[in-house]
Scaffold this active site. Structure first.
Site, PDB file in Angstrom:
ATOM      1  N   LYS A 256      -5.470 -11.576  -6.484  1.00  0.00           N
ATOM      2  CA  LYS A 256      -6.994 -11.713  -5.684  1.00  0.00           C
ATOM      3  C   LYS A 256      -8.048 -10.733  -6.256  1.00  0.00           C
ATOM      4  CE  LYS A 256      -6.167  -9.025  -1.933  1.00  0.00           C
ATOM      5  NZ  LYS A 256      -6.305  -8.661  -0.575  1.00  0.00           N
TER       6      LYS A 256
ATOM      7  N   LYS B  27     -11.192  -4.893  -4.106  1.00  0.00           N
ATOM      8  CA  LYS B  27     -11.852  -3.578  -4.081  1.00  0.00           C
ATOM      9  C   LYS B  27     -11.168  -2.449  -5.074  1.00  0.00           C
ATOM     10  CE  LYS B  27     -13.830  -3.488   0.443  1.00  0.00           C
ATOM     11  NZ  LYS B  27     -13.533  -3.192   1.901  1.00  0.00           N
TER      12      LYS B  27
ATOM     13  N   LYS C 232       0.795  -1.304  -0.114  1.00  0.00           N
ATOM     14  CA  LYS C 232       0.082   0.189  -0.086  1.00  0.00           C
ATOM     15  C   LYS C 232       0.726   1.289  -0.007  1.00  0.00           C
ATOM     16  CE  LYS C 232      -4.496  -1.404   1.894  1.00  0.00           C
ATOM     17  NZ  LYS C 232      -5.379  -1.151   2.893  1.00  0.00           N
TER      18      LYS C 232
END
Ligand code: AMP
Ligand code: TRP
Length: 346
Positions: free
Chosen positions: A207, A210, A123
């Site tokens: 995966k 979002k 991130k």
């Protein structure tokens, strides 16, 4: 490996899990988390389920969006089958003990443990110097979430394994540092099961997430029937022919394995059972069947979610009651922690 202990925790078994109020929920969140929560509740587990808004602000959120996003997740939890009377459903920022325990755990967790966290690396990207301190500290807050209730079991998707190991290490280290063997449980993940790692519909090695810019990579809980059917029909497969007959034959076909896994998780079947039914058939047969099953399982949840969000009074009342119940569990535990740490008693 996580630390183990001589004296183990002997308090009651209790579940805690959390979901961030960021972006739209998708099929991975449903199968990896929400559906498990409801199944565990129905199996009689005491459970505390949290919308983790304090975690959400570790990344910038659109101005004014936090409360609406929080209400959406609360609605999804309720729509998926969590009952606010049976379970505790609440918003993290309304229980102050989470942040207080985080500070104490900040002084227990080691820099080296957090520096290993792959989520922070992913991130923060190339410019880690500019990431918030909160993003770095994210896993410590997660440990506090779980342990401020002395929760013993944590249902999550596979991507949370490393965070859970950190929670166990924090618990073990606290118990050791303050010489209180068995004070905190070493929480275990409930991860196994066909829904633990749902992959992107466009790439069987990534995966479902979002944050994927491709809308067609995921099925959102809020998608309408047509959109769900279209996304499944367009899902990537491969050029290796019809549906495999066995799990071994399926192994080198990640996209196909993902679709079979989704079918299995939605239907409550094993991969073997799905292949016994569809092995050797064409995708022209399997994909419409999967689309139909997905719509059948998801549309009641979507409908219930929309209904709750249309008149949010019920959600808001449930969150108020949930905060009260959560506080009632957390307060005596944080009091005990204050005593163990040796703070001044007023
Ligand atoms: P998040 O949206 O990151 O707060 O995740 C909420 C829950 O959904 C966590 O338990 C995650 O592990 C789970 N989850 C997220 N993505 C997936 C996925 N693709 N497959 C299975 N579980 C997932
Ligand atoms: N980190 C989790 C996620 O991104 C959310 C979360 C926060 C959580 N606190 C938690 C999950 C405590 C389980 C237990 O999905």
């Amino acid at each position: 490996a996580a630390m183990t202990e001589q004296v183990s925790y002997s308090g009651p078994q209790r579940i805690f899990s959390g979901i961030q109020p960021t972006g739209n929920l998708h099929l991975g969140n449903y199968l990896g988390a929400l559906k498990k929560f409801a199944d565990l509740q129905d199996a009689g587990w005491e459970g505390i389920y949290c919308v983790v808004d304090l975690h959400a602000i570790t990344m910038p959120q659109p101005k004014g969006a936090l409360a609406d996003q929080t209400r959406q997740i609360a609605a999804a939890m309720m729509a998926a089958g969590l009952d606010p009377d049976t379970s505790t459903i609440f918003v993290q920022s309304s229980v102050r003990a989470h942040t207080e325990l985080t500070w104490i755990f900040n002084c227990v967790a080691r820099m080296g443990w957090l520096e290993k966290m792959t989520q922070f690396k992913d991130k923060s990207g190339k410019d880690a110097e500019r990431a918030s301190v909160g993003l770095f500290d994210y896993p410590v807050l997660q440990a506090a979430d779980i342990l401020v209730y002395k929760a013993t079991h944590v249902p999550v998707g596979e991507d949370q394994k490393q965070h859970l190991e950190l929670s166990r290490n924090v618990a073990a280290r606290f118990n050791q540092q303050y010489d209180v063997p068995g004070f905190f449980p070493l929480p275990e993940g409930l991860i196994e099961g066909p829904g633990a790692r749902i992959m992107s519909l466009k790439d069987g090695t990534k995966k479902m997430s979002k944050s994927d810019p491709a809308e067609t990579s995921r099925i959102n809980l809020i998608d309408d029937t047509d959109t769900i059917a279209k996304k499944i029909k367009k899902a990537k497969t491969d050029t290796l022919g019809d549906m495999p007959e066995t799990v071994e034959e399926m192994a080198p076909r990640p996209e196909v394995a993902n679709l079979v896994g989704i079918y299995a998780a939605l239907a409550g079947m094993s991969d073997e059972q799905v292949l016994a039914e569809y092995g050797g058939k064409g995708f022209g047969t399997f994909k419409p069947a999967l689309a139909e099953l997905a719509v059948e399982k998801l549309s009641p949840i979507t409908q219930k979610m929309r209904q709750l969000l249309d008149d949010p009074a019920e959600i808001d009342a449930a969150m108020a009651k949930g905060a009260e119940k959560a506080n009632a569990v957390a307060e005596p535990i944080i009091e005990e922690v204050r005593r163990v740490v040796g703070f001044w008693q007023v």
